[in-house]
Design an enzyme around this catalytic site. Structure first.
Site, PDB file in Angstrom:
ATOM      1  N   LYS A 206       0.447  -0.689  -0.093  1.00 33.29           N
ATOM      2  CA  LYS A 206      -0.242   0.143  -0.117  1.00 33.29           C
ATOM      3  C   LYS A 206       0.730   1.026   0.122  1.00 33.29           C
ATOM      4  CE  LYS A 206      -3.455   2.605   3.200  1.00 33.29           C
ATOM      5  NZ  LYS A 206      -4.744   2.104   3.977  1.00 33.29           N
ATOM      6  N   GLU A 212      10.808  -4.277   4.390  1.00 31.28           N
ATOM      7  CA  GLU A 212      10.970  -5.820   3.342  1.00 31.28           C
ATOM      8  C   GLU A 212      10.402  -5.964   2.813  1.00 31.28           C
ATOM      9  OE1 GLU A 212       9.061  -5.048   6.862  1.00 31.28           O
ATOM     10  OE2 GLU A 212       9.168  -6.327   8.363  1.00 31.28           O
ATOM     11  N   GLY A 267      -4.991  -2.713   4.981  1.00 32.06           N
ATOM     12  CA  GLY A 267      -3.697  -3.325   4.911  1.00 32.06           C
ATOM     13  C   GLY A 267      -4.779  -4.750   4.579  1.00 32.06           C
ATOM     14  N   ARG A 268      -5.539  -4.768   6.435  1.00 30.81           N
ATOM     15  CA  ARG A 268      -6.053  -6.077   6.206  1.00 30.81           C
ATOM     16  C   ARG A 268      -6.810  -6.299   6.110  1.00 30.81           C
ATOM     17  NH1 ARG A 268      -4.788  -2.981  10.743  1.00 30.81           N
ATOM     18  NH2 ARG A 268      -6.204  -2.055  11.852  1.00 30.81           N
ATOM     19  N   GLU A 353      -4.369  -7.191  15.038  1.00 31.58           N
ATOM     20  CA  GLU A 353      -4.302  -6.105  14.754  1.00 31.58           C
ATOM     21  C   GLU A 353      -5.311  -5.162  14.931  1.00 31.58           C
ATOM     22  OE1 GLU A 353      -0.606  -6.204  11.610  1.00 31.58           O
ATOM     23  OE2 GLU A 353      -2.467  -4.366  10.765  1.00 31.58           O
ATOM     24  N   HIS A 384      -4.884 -33.902  18.211  1.00 33.44           N
ATOM     25  CA  HIS A 384      -3.818 -35.196  18.259  1.00 33.44           C
ATOM     26  C   HIS A 384      -2.812 -34.254  18.752  1.00 33.44           C
ATOM     27  CE1 HIS A 384      -5.910 -38.724  16.047  1.00 33.44           C
ATOM     28  NE2 HIS A 384      -6.684 -37.965  15.503  1.00 33.44           N
ATOM     29  N   LYS A 512       8.453  -0.972  12.426  1.00 30.97           N
ATOM     30  CA  LYS A 512       8.611  -0.529  11.686  1.00 30.97           C
ATOM     31  C   LYS A 512       9.321   0.346  11.650  1.00 30.97           C
ATOM     32  CE  LYS A 512       4.805  -1.187   8.003  1.00 30.97           C
ATOM     33  NZ  LYS A 512       4.172  -0.868   7.090  1.00 30.97           N
TER      34      LYS A 512
END
Ligand code: G6Q
Length: 549
Positions: A206, A212, A267-268, A353, A384, A512
């Site tokens: 965005k 990264e 963003g999410r 978030e 399990h 960040k």
């Protein structure tokens, strides 16, 4: 808003909690044969059974009053109307407009945003059909076979969960890969299996400034140029999805290869925007639009269904009940479907978030619990691994159990066995096993009284463990879209009840900022004394290992 814990419905819930906290669901089911019809709701083929919760008629009534008293319906309408409800970033929250299949106008600052949303959708269709149809090829004429999405957080998790979940709808011969981690291993391992001439890189960011993503994009570009020895070909193999077109242009992306979205898409919450480009490349634009339609169906349901039958609101209320009255610290999600294996990771970001906040919308510290820790695993694997704690541990863990009625891959009786496990677990968690039942089983196995006396306490299951069962016909793009939108709105409703802003993420921004400060220190390769004693020594130790001969 008046303080949450002073609201009449909250006070009533506190008093009611004391009456109901020791009541067992087993007895509630005994006494009320209509729990399922009272405590279930449906949207399209998605059935939510919330009858295996520690609630009775009164609990549910009080919880719905809490939703009304906290203004959930008014806030919902404000969100859909494009009001700037993201108060710390001064923005509207309009992911719902991205999937507004009715095409009715949605206004931001007096501008109807539907034409620009439709323009980007048309651009996505044109581009993805040309790639998938082989009309647009790599620099040397090869078909594109691999799409590598480079993005992180919201620019990774949404498209990633959709592509993984929708594998059966993918075009044969088209592969999609997701690189997010700045750990060079992530990109390196993917580049081992793709060829530059048939790979399309989608740089998704965005802001187009996330460290990264920018580093991975640069490394991918270097790899590409090194192998092709053709700098010009970068323009055909790298495209960008961003709301920062200027930065993308500086990176070398051609204007026609930029796919735009806007600052009113968090963003999410962005998988419905151009961030869905890898989805459309992998599954085709028709399937991407079916995903949008499913989400729109859920939006319409959220907007119009009464609270008592409104899936996102019900899920939110059940969550608040355990989070704030039973002090449950976490919420688990168990998808009995292998395709949904990335759902917990996606929901972790969406929920944690959004609602991992301590400061309320009035800028004050809250004095109640907000967002839970979200975790989960696919069924039946989870049984399990950690189900022991669910059955007999000391911590309450409310959980959602999801399953499609039909399998995409029918193999003998396997789906039937999966379903049996699904039903058995939620029933056992609700019912438990009484001392008498456990004793009867041991006696039937022929154990002596002496052994039974020792073993018996270990064989008792308290039960009374709450679950929501979510069943749908099969996992297709439309249903997946609806499920993801259901969780988005659940998170929204909880944020409203807790009086927090679910749409900012200052903790992420802080991360960040922190890393870039330390990174400049690391680049100097000298001992540091700039931080606390622990951090200084850890950095210095690591440097000594990294740069020793
Ligand atoms: C999501 C967050 C965060 C964001 C990533 C990537 O809501 O804001 O997860 O998506 O930090 O940001 P960019 O898309 O700007 O690279």
């Amino acid at each position: 808003m008046p303080k949450l814990t002073n609201l009449a419905s909250w006070k009533a819930l506190e008093a009611h909690f004391l009456q109901i906290k020791d009541v067992h669901m087993r007895d509630m089911f005994e006494q009320d044969k209509n729990r399922f019809s009272k405590f279930s709701a449906q949207m399209n083929d998605i059935l939510l059974d919330f009858s295996k919760n520690r609630i009775n008629d009164e609990t549910f009534k009080l919880l719905t009053e809490l939703a009304k008293e906290t203004g959930v319906l008014e806030w919902r309408d404000r969100m859909f109307a494009g009001e700037p409800i993201n108060i710390s970033e001064f923005r509207p929250v309009l992911h719902t407009a991205l999937r507004n299949r009715s095409n009715e106008p949605v206004y931001v600052d007096g501008e109807n945003v539907m034409p620009k949303i439709n323009r980007v959708l048309a651009q996505l269709r044109y581009f993805t059909e040309r790639i998938r149809g082989g009309h647009m090829r790599g620099y040397s004429g090869h078909l594109f076979k691999d799409v590598v999405n480079i993005g992180i957080g919201g620019s990774d998790l949404g498209p990633h969960v959709v592509c993984d979940s929708m594998k059966p709808y993918a075009q044969r011969g088209m592969n999609v890969h997701f690189v997010s981690n700045v750990d060079p291993t992530h990109l390196t391992e993917i580049l081992k299996f793709v060829q530059p001439e048939s790979t399309l890189f989608v740089v998704s960011s965005k802001t187009f400034s996330t460290q990264e993503t920018m580093l991975n994009a640069q490394s991918a570009r270097d790899w590409f140029v090194k192998l092709t020895v053709n700098e010009k070909a970068v323009a055909r193999h790298f495209v960008a999805v961003t709301s920062n077109k200027k930065a993308a242009a500086e990176f070398g992306i051609l204007d026609e290869n930029m796919f735009e979205f806007w600052d009113w898409v968090g963003g999410r919450y962005s998988l419905w925007s151009a961030i869905g480009l890898p989805i459309a490349l992998y599954l085709g634009m028709d399937h991407f639009e079916e995903l949008l339609e499913g989400a729109h169906d859920m939006d319409m349901h959220f907007k119009s269904a009464p609270i008592e039958k409104n899936l996102p609101i019900i899920l939110a209320l059940m969550g608040v009940w355990y989070n704030n009255f039973f002090d449950a610290q976490s919420h688990a999600v168990m998808a009995y479907n292998q395709y949904l294996r990335r759902l917990p990771a996606y929901l972790q970001q969406l929920d944690m978030e959004s609602n991992g906040k301590t400061i309320n919308r009035d800028g004050k510290r809250v004095d109640y619990l907000t967002g839970p820790i979200i975790w989960g695993e696919t069924g039946s694997n989870c049984q399990h691994a950690f189900f022991q704690l669910l059955h007999q541990g000391t911590k309450p863990v409310p959980a959602d159990f999801l399953i499609p009625a039909r399998s995409k891959n029918p193999l003998g009786d396997q789906h039937c066995v999966l379903l049996s496990n699904y039903f058995a677990q939620t029933r056992a968690l609700m019912k438990g096993k009484t001392e008498d039942e456990a004793r009867a089983e041991l006696e039937a196995s022929g154990y002596s009284e002496e052994i039974i006396k020792d073993v018996l306490p270990h064989k008792i299951f308290e039960g009374n463990k709450p679950t929501n069962s979510i069943i749908f016909e099969n996992l297709n793009p439309r249903t997946l879209g609806a499920l993801l939108a259901m969780y988005e709105h659940k998170v929204f409703v909880q944020g409203i009840i807790w009086n927090i802003n679910s749409f900012d993420q200052w903790g992420v921004e802080y991360g960040k900022q922190l890393a870039s400060d330390i990174q400049s220190e690391l680049s100097c390769r000298q001992n540091t004394a700039s931080y606390d004693d622990s951090t200084n020594n850890l950095i210095n130790y690591c440097m000594s290992l990294q740069f020793s001969d």
